[in-house]
Design a protein around this motif. Structure first.
Motif, PDB file in Angstrom:
ATOM      1  N   LEU A 165      26.549  36.293  41.489  1.00 35.16           N
ATOM      2  CA  LEU A 165      27.050  34.951  41.195  1.00 35.16           C
ATOM      3  C   LEU A 165      28.478  34.985  40.661  1.00 35.16           C
ATOM      4  O   LEU A 165      29.262  34.075  40.931  1.00 35.16           O
ATOM      5  CB  LEU A 165      26.121  34.249  40.201  1.00 35.16           C
ATOM      6  N   ALA A 166      28.826  36.024  39.923  1.00 34.27           N
ATOM      7  CA  ALA A 166      30.200  36.151  39.435  1.00 34.27           C
ATOM      8  C   ALA A 166      31.164  36.294  40.613  1.00 34.27           C
ATOM      9  O   ALA A 166      32.242  35.686  40.632  1.00 34.27           O
ATOM     10  CB  ALA A 166      30.324  37.337  38.493  1.00 34.27           C
ATOM     11  N   ALA A 167      30.780  37.089  41.609  1.00 33.43           N
ATOM     12  CA  ALA A 167      31.633  37.274  42.783  1.00 33.43           C
ATOM     13  C   ALA A 167      31.753  35.976  43.578  1.00 33.43           C
ATOM     14  O   ALA A 167      32.841  35.615  44.043  1.00 33.43           O
ATOM     15  CB  ALA A 167      31.073  38.384  43.669  1.00 33.43           C
ATOM     16  N   GLU A 168      30.625  35.253  43.724  1.00 31.75           N
ATOM     17  CA  GLU A 168      30.659  33.991  44.462  1.00 31.75           C
ATOM     18  C   GLU A 168      31.526  32.967  43.722  1.00 31.75           C
ATOM     19  O   GLU A 168      32.316  32.242  44.337  1.00 31.75           O
ATOM     20  CB  GLU A 168      29.245  33.452  44.650  1.00 31.75           C
ATOM     21  N   ALA A 169      31.366  32.897  42.419  1.00 29.92           N
ATOM     22  CA  ALA A 169      32.142  31.941  41.627  1.00 29.92           C
ATOM     23  C   ALA A 169      33.635  32.221  41.731  1.00 29.92           C
ATOM     24  O   ALA A 169      34.451  31.290  41.815  1.00 29.92           O
ATOM     25  CB  ALA A 169      31.694  31.978  40.170  1.00 29.92           C
ATOM     26  N   ALA A 170      34.001  33.492  41.734  1.00 32.21           N
ATOM     27  CA  ALA A 170      35.419  33.848  41.849  1.00 32.21           C
ATOM     28  C   ALA A 170      36.000  33.360  43.178  1.00 32.21           C
ATOM     29  O   ALA A 170      37.136  32.878  43.230  1.00 32.21           O
ATOM     30  CB  ALA A 170      35.589  35.364  41.722  1.00 32.21           C
ATOM     31  N   ARG A 171      35.208  33.450  44.234  1.00 30.90           N
ATOM     32  CA  ARG A 171      35.674  32.978  45.544  1.00 30.90           C
ATOM     33  C   ARG A 171      35.888  31.471  45.523  1.00 30.90           C
ATOM     34  O   ARG A 171      36.907  30.960  45.995  1.00 30.90           O
ATOM     35  CB  ARG A 171      34.667  33.353  46.633  1.00 30.90           C
ATOM     36  N   PHE A 172      34.921  30.736  44.992  1.00 33.72           N
ATOM     37  CA  PHE A 172      35.045  29.278  44.953  1.00 33.72           C
ATOM     38  C   PHE A 172      36.185  28.843  44.039  1.00 33.72           C
ATOM     39  O   PHE A 172      36.915  27.887  44.345  1.00 33.72           O
ATOM     40  CB  PHE A 172      33.732  28.642  44.501  1.00 33.72           C
ATOM     41  N   ALA A 173      36.340  29.530  42.913  1.00 33.75           N
ATOM     42  CA  ALA A 173      37.422  29.193  41.994  1.00 33.75           C
ATOM     43  C   ALA A 173      38.777  29.418  42.654  1.00 33.75           C
ATOM     44  O   ALA A 173      39.714  28.632  42.470  1.00 33.75           O
ATOM     45  CB  ALA A 173      37.303  30.015  40.717  1.00 33.75           C
ATOM     46  N   MET A 209      36.251  25.052  41.858  1.00 35.73           N
ATOM     47  CA  MET A 209      35.579  25.163  40.560  1.00 35.73           C
ATOM     48  C   MET A 209      36.651  25.221  39.473  1.00 35.73           C
ATOM     49  O   MET A 209      36.782  26.199  38.749  1.00 35.73           O
ATOM     50  CB  MET A 209      34.661  26.403  40.509  1.00 35.73           C
ATOM     51  N   ARG A 210      37.430  24.171  39.377  1.00 33.31           N
ATOM     52  CA  ARG A 210      38.544  24.150  38.419  1.00 33.31           C
ATOM     53  C   ARG A 210      38.025  24.052  36.986  1.00 33.31           C
ATOM     54  O   ARG A 210      36.994  23.434  36.717  1.00 33.31           O
ATOM     55  CB  ARG A 210      39.469  22.985  38.723  1.00 33.31           C
ATOM     56  N   GLY A 211      38.788  24.635  36.075  1.00 35.42           N
ATOM     57  CA  GLY A 211      38.359  24.636  34.677  1.00 35.42           C
ATOM     58  C   GLY A 211      37.018  25.341  34.553  1.00 35.42           C
ATOM     59  O   GLY A 211      36.860  26.465  35.011  1.00 35.42           O
ATOM     60  N   THR A 212      36.065  24.654  33.964  1.00 31.20           N
ATOM     61  CA  THR A 212      34.712  25.216  33.853  1.00 31.20           C
ATOM     62  C   THR A 212      33.739  24.461  34.746  1.00 31.20           C
ATOM     63  O   THR A 212      32.529  24.576  34.585  1.00 31.20           O
ATOM     64  CB  THR A 212      34.219  25.161  32.394  1.00 31.20           C
ATOM     65  N   SER A 213      34.259  23.693  35.708  1.00 30.94           N
ATOM     66  CA  SER A 213      33.398  22.843  36.532  1.00 30.94           C
ATOM     67  C   SER A 213      32.590  23.650  37.537  1.00 30.94           C
ATOM     68  O   SER A 213      32.951  24.759  37.920  1.00 30.94           O
ATOM     69  CB  SER A 213      34.243  21.812  37.283  1.00 30.94           C
ATOM     70  N   GLY A 214      31.480  23.044  37.974  1.00 35.08           N
ATOM     71  CA  GLY A 214      30.635  23.644  38.990  1.00 35.08           C
ATOM     72  C   GLY A 214      29.623  24.615  38.409  1.00 35.08           C
ATOM     73  O   GLY A 214      29.727  25.044  37.260  1.00 35.08           O
ATOM     74  N   LYS A 268      34.784  29.623  35.770  1.00 35.60           N
ATOM     75  CA  LYS A 268      34.118  30.235  36.919  1.00 35.60           C
ATOM     76  C   LYS A 268      34.968  31.292  37.604  1.00 35.60           C
ATOM     77  O   LYS A 268      34.447  32.108  38.362  1.00 35.60           O
ATOM     78  CB  LYS A 268      33.685  29.155  37.920  1.00 35.60           C
ATOM     79  N   GLY A 269      36.271  31.282  37.358  1.00 33.54           N
ATOM     80  CA  GLY A 269      37.099  32.332  37.921  1.00 33.54           C
ATOM     81  C   GLY A 269      37.081  33.606  37.105  1.00 33.54           C
ATOM     82  O   GLY A 269      37.627  34.624  37.527  1.00 33.54           O
ATOM     83  N   GLU A 270      36.432  33.561  35.939  1.00 34.78           N
ATOM     84  CA  GLU A 270      36.405  34.720  35.043  1.00 34.78           C
ATOM     85  C   GLU A 270      34.982  35.142  34.691  1.00 34.78           C
ATOM     86  O   GLU A 270      34.776  35.875  33.723  1.00 34.78           O
ATOM     87  CB  GLU A 270      37.171  34.397  33.758  1.00 34.78           C
ATOM     88  N   LEU A 271      34.006  34.697  35.460  1.00 35.88           N
ATOM     89  CA  LEU A 271      32.621  35.049  35.159  1.00 35.88           C
ATOM     90  C   LEU A 271      32.405  36.555  35.241  1.00 35.88           C
ATOM     91  O   LEU A 271      32.992  37.236  36.089  1.00 35.88           O
ATOM     92  CB  LEU A 271      31.662  34.375  36.133  1.00 35.88           C
TER      93      LEU A 271
END
Length: 205
Positions: free
Chosen positions: A20-28, A33-38, A60-63
């Motif tokens: 999920l951290a890798a997926e979140a980084a892609r979306f961010a 997924m700006r800020g802490t959204s999503g 989400k870009g730093e999960l």
């Protein structure tokens, strides 16, 4: 990932956290997924239903792998951590659709089109519809739009009533999109396809 014991769930939760951290980084990186959204989720087991859900309030870009929370089939935390406030909706989508992963992102196109077409957004004759599992572009499908609510039970009722065959997604008006798939990869691909369709519709006016 089918663990049902605390020890197995802990192992699976760590593995799910990395995914999920890798997926979140892609979306961010896409600006979805700006800020802490999503928020994102991954089903760990079906019986009982257990999900790994991204923690509340994280960039989400730093999960990192520990930034996920184990939840039950109602979206309540099982153990430490506080999941996204929308964890209950993720759990409901998993129960209703059999999805293995759920993506929720906040995109400009989804908000624009939710306002423009509150009755639903129709797509027809587009090659990209194959990315949602249709064997040909010669189909017409509608992406449902539902009213937003801070009450996850109410929002879940609206989502359940709006589920549409051949469209594994829904727009929450003024908020964003929920998209689901059998696993994180399929959910991501479908999210990319749905967002492309929304951007096209927004551009066409």
């Amino acid at each position: 990932m089918t663990g049902t014991t605390p020890a197995t769930d802990a192992l699976d939760l760590a593995e799910a956290g990395a995914v999920l951290a890798a997926e979140a980084a892609r979306f961010a990186a896409l600006g979805w997924m700006r800020g802490t959204s999503g928020n994102l989720s991954l089903v760990l087991s079906r019986d009982p239903l257990r999900l790994a859900v991204t923690a509340s309030g994280r960039d989400k870009g730093e999960l990192t792998p520990p930034d996920v929370v184990l939840t039950d089939g109602e979206g309540a935390a099982v153990g430490p951590g506080r999941p996204s406030a929308e964890a209950a909706l993720h759990a409901r989508v998993a129960r209703l659709t059999g999805a293995g992963a759920v993506v929720h992102v906040h995109t400009v196109a989804s908000v624009v089109m939710g306002r423009r077409s509150p009755e639903g957004i129709r797509f027809e004759g587009l090659e990209m519809l194959k990315g949602l599992g249709h064997p040909t572009h010669e189909v017409a499908v509608t992406l449902p739009v539902i009213a937003n609510s801070q009450d996850m039970t109410e929002l879940g009722d609206r989502l359940e009533a709006a589920l549409t065959p051949g469209m594994p997604a829904v727009v929450v008006a003024g908020h964003g999109i929920y998209v689901w798939g059998a696993d994180p990869r399929e959910a991501r691909h479908r999210t990319e396809v749905v967002e492309w369709l929304l951007e096209l519709a927004a551009a066409e006016g």
